[in-house]
Design an enzyme around this catalytic site. Structure first.
Site, PDB file in Angstrom:
ATOM      1  N   ARG A   7      41.414  45.131  28.830  1.00  0.00           N
ATOM      2  CA  ARG A   7      42.589  44.294  28.509  1.00  0.00           C
ATOM      3  C   ARG A   7      42.171  43.150  27.588  1.00  0.00           C
ATOM      4  NH1 ARG A   7      46.998  44.544  33.253  1.00  0.00           N
ATOM      5  NH2 ARG A   7      46.672  46.741  33.657  1.00  0.00           N
ATOM      6  N   SER A  36      37.404  48.450  37.270  1.00  0.00           N
ATOM      7  CA  SER A  36      36.308  48.427  36.289  1.00  0.00           C
ATOM      8  C   SER A  36      36.835  48.776  34.892  1.00  0.00           C
ATOM      9  CB  SER A  36      35.184  49.374  36.721  1.00  0.00           C
ATOM     10  OG  SER A  36      35.716  50.619  37.117  1.00  0.00           O
ATOM     11  N   ASN A  91      39.759  47.442  33.817  1.00  0.00           N
ATOM     12  CA  ASN A  91      40.584  46.312  33.368  1.00  0.00           C
ATOM     13  C   ASN A  91      39.881  45.439  32.310  1.00  0.00           C
ATOM     14  OD1 ASN A  91      42.299  45.792  36.567  1.00  0.00           O
ATOM     15  ND2 ASN A  91      43.000  46.867  34.722  1.00  0.00           N
ATOM     16  N   ASP A 134      50.695  47.500  41.145  1.00  0.00           N
ATOM     17  CA  ASP A 134      51.003  47.760  39.735  1.00  0.00           C
ATOM     18  C   ASP A 134      52.400  47.237  39.378  1.00  0.00           C
ATOM     19  OD1 ASP A 134      50.614  48.668  37.199  1.00  0.00           O
ATOM     20  OD2 ASP A 134      50.927  50.788  37.667  1.00  0.00           O
ATOM     21  N   GLY A 135      52.543  46.832  38.138  1.00  0.00           N
ATOM     22  CA  GLY A 135      53.874  46.473  37.644  1.00  0.00           C
ATOM     23  C   GLY A 135      54.072  44.996  37.333  1.00  0.00           C
ATOM     24  N   ARG A 161      49.479  57.761  40.040  1.00  0.00           N
ATOM     25  CA  ARG A 161      48.050  57.998  39.754  1.00  0.00           C
ATOM     26  C   ARG A 161      47.211  57.221  40.746  1.00  0.00           C
ATOM     27  NH1 ARG A 161      49.951  56.759  34.740  1.00  0.00           N
ATOM     28  NH2 ARG A 161      49.446  54.562  35.015  1.00  0.00           N
ATOM     29  N   HIS A 164      51.492  38.236  36.681  1.00  0.00           N
ATOM     30  CA  HIS A 164      50.309  38.218  37.553  1.00  0.00           C
ATOM     31  C   HIS A 164      50.428  37.080  38.580  1.00  0.00           C
ATOM     32  CE1 HIS A 164      48.503  41.401  35.357  1.00  0.00           C
ATOM     33  NE2 HIS A 164      48.265  40.700  34.264  1.00  0.00           N
ATOM     34  N   SER A 186      44.126  56.107  39.638  1.00  0.00           N
ATOM     35  CA  SER A 186      43.433  55.173  38.751  1.00  0.00           C
ATOM     36  C   SER A 186      42.056  54.750  39.267  1.00  0.00           C
ATOM     37  CB  SER A 186      44.307  53.941  38.508  1.00  0.00           C
ATOM     38  OG  SER A 186      45.484  54.307  37.828  1.00  0.00           O
ATOM     39  N   ARG A 213      51.071  52.905  45.979  1.00  0.00           N
ATOM     40  CA  ARG A 213      51.051  52.420  44.601  1.00  0.00           C
ATOM     41  C   ARG A 213      52.465  51.986  44.234  1.00  0.00           C
ATOM     42  NH1 ARG A 213      47.739  54.136  39.410  1.00  0.00           N
ATOM     43  NH2 ARG A 213      48.548  52.546  38.010  1.00  0.00           N
ATOM     44  N   GLU A 250      47.552  59.238  53.578  1.00  0.00           N
ATOM     45  CA  GLU A 250      48.913  59.510  53.124  1.00  0.00           C
ATOM     46  C   GLU A 250      49.145  58.685  51.863  1.00  0.00           C
ATOM     47  OE1 GLU A 250      51.063  61.696  54.327  1.00  0.00           O
ATOM     48  OE2 GLU A 250      49.548  62.288  55.799  1.00  0.00           O
TER      49      GLU A 250
HETATM   50  C1  FPP Z   1      48.727  45.700  37.540  1.00  0.00           C
HETATM   51  O1  FPP Z   1      49.851  45.254  36.828  1.00  0.00           O
HETATM   52  C2  FPP Z   1      48.042  44.588  38.157  1.00  0.00           C
HETATM   53  C3  FPP Z   1      46.786  44.185  37.847  1.00  0.00           C
HETATM   54  C4  FPP Z   1      45.940  44.832  36.832  1.00  0.00           C
HETATM   55  C5  FPP Z   1      46.181  43.052  38.495  1.00  0.00           C
HETATM   56  C6  FPP Z   1      46.558  42.813  39.918  1.00  0.00           C
HETATM   57  C7  FPP Z   1      46.305  41.406  40.158  1.00  0.00           C
HETATM   58  C8  FPP Z   1      47.052  40.563  40.899  1.00  0.00           C
HETATM   59  C9  FPP Z   1      48.205  40.992  41.698  1.00  0.00           C
HETATM   60  C10 FPP Z   1      46.741  39.125  40.906  1.00  0.00           C
HETATM   61  C11 FPP Z   1      45.326  38.762  41.253  1.00  0.00           C
HETATM   62  C12 FPP Z   1      44.993  39.065  42.659  1.00  0.00           C
HETATM   63  C13 FPP Z   1      44.412  38.218  43.526  1.00  0.00           C
HETATM   64  C14 FPP Z   1      43.917  38.720  44.828  1.00  0.00           C
HETATM   65  C15 FPP Z   1      44.262  36.794  43.248  1.00  0.00           C
HETATM   66  P1  FPP Z   1      49.936  45.549  35.267  1.00  0.00           P
HETATM   67  O2  FPP Z   1      49.528  44.314  34.567  1.00  0.00           O
HETATM   68  O3  FPP Z   1      49.130  46.757  34.936  1.00  0.00           O
HETATM   69  O4  FPP Z   1      51.459  45.812  35.125  1.00  0.00           O
HETATM   70  P2  FPP Z   1      52.155  46.746  34.033  1.00  0.00           P
HETATM   71  O5  FPP Z   1      51.676  48.152  34.296  1.00  0.00           O
HETATM   72  O6  FPP Z   1      53.608  46.572  34.359  1.00  0.00           O
HETATM   73  O7  FPP Z   1      51.774  46.215  32.694  1.00  0.00           O
END
Ligand code: FPP
Length: 243
Positions: free
Chosen positions: A79, A74, A76, A28-29, A197, A45, A199, A191, A210
């Site tokens: 977005r 599921s 996402n 996340d982040g 969370r 990303h 999620s 996380r 853990e």
């Molecule tokens: C959460 O950050 C991250 C995601 C929803 C996507 C995770 C995907 C990747 C790391 C890249 C794709 C992975 C592969 C294996 C190719 P956020 O967008 O929710 O961040 P925020 O909470 O700061 O907005």
């Protein structure tokens, strides 16, 4: 269980540390990482994929048997279309650029979740990648794509109801229907980004895992952060309900 942690980080190198067999990460982040730099979310990303590469490599190097990463939940789909398109593009890029390494490094690639809802060419790329790693015997990389734990549990319950009378449905039977059935038990769930969370990630599997919540944003997470997480895991007193 004790395992020897081979690490380049001086503070823990050479120490005997209880190594988690199966680590899962809620990455996340990415968006906040980009925002802090006045960049579009897609840049976050993209940097997140680089972190995936670093962390999967390091997990293999220190001997973690299975790593499960939450790449697309599921939920996402809520977005904006453009961001979903960016994530699909990154998935394509990741498979094209990293598959040869996964094959060479003997990685068993697994997908959990229902990736069939992804664009056709992405489904084909993923299926081909899984097939090309099928003969591998080494560490497991499980990528959660269009994954949701509640749906996983509902499906497991439906399948059990079809084949077993109620009094024969127990925890072991349910586990045998989960998508993680071939993975070691989940030891450590991390996380990033300061959110606390689950999620809808690995809800059943996390029962005795853990949990570690770190403030680092996912694109900044690297080998040293994974080492620190493993050290934190090693210092936990796991009782599994006992004393
Ligand atoms: C959460 O950050 C991250 C995601 C929803 C996507 C995770 C995907 C990747 C790391 C890249 C794709 C992975 C592969 C294996 C190719 P956020 O967008 O929710 O961040 P925020 O909470 O700061 O907005």
């Amino acid at each position: 269980m004790k395992g020897h942690l081979v690490s380049t980080v001086p503070v823990i190198a050479g120490r005997d540390i209880a190594l988690p067999r199966h680590v899962a990460i809620i990455m996340d982040g990415n968006g906040r990482w980009a925002k802090k730099r006045l960049l579009p979310r897609a840049a976050g990303h993209k940097a997140g994929v680089e972190a995936v590469r670093r962390v999967t490599r390091h997990a293999r190097a220190i001997g973690i048997e299975a790593l499960t990463i939450y790449a697309f939940s599921s939920e996402n789909w809520r977005r904006p279309e453009e961001e979903i398109g960016d994530l699909m593009g990154l998935l394509r890029l990741f498979i094209r650029s990293d598959l040869a390494e996964l094959v060479r490094e003997n990685v068993r690639l697994k997908i959990i979740g229902d990736h069939r809802r992804f664009p056709k060419d992405v489904v084909a790329l993923i299926d081909d990648a899984v097939a090309r790693c099928a003969a591998n015997t080494g560490p497991i990389l499980a990528i959660a794509l269009n994954y949701g734990a509640q749906a996983e549990l509902v499906r497991a319950a439906q399948r059990l109801a079809e084949r077993l009378p109620p009094d024969q449905i127990d925890a072991a039977a349910l586990e045998s229907e989960l998508e993680t059935r071939d993975l070691p038990p989940l030891d450590l769930l991390i996380r990033t980004s300061g959110e606390h969370r689950l999620s809808n990630f690995l809800l059943w599997q996390a029962a005795y895992a853990e949990l570690l919540f770190v403030d680092t944003l996912w694109p900044d997470f690297g080998a040293a952060d994974l080492d620190a997480a493993v050290v934190a895991f090693g210092s936990r007193n796991r009782r599994f309900g006992g004393l």
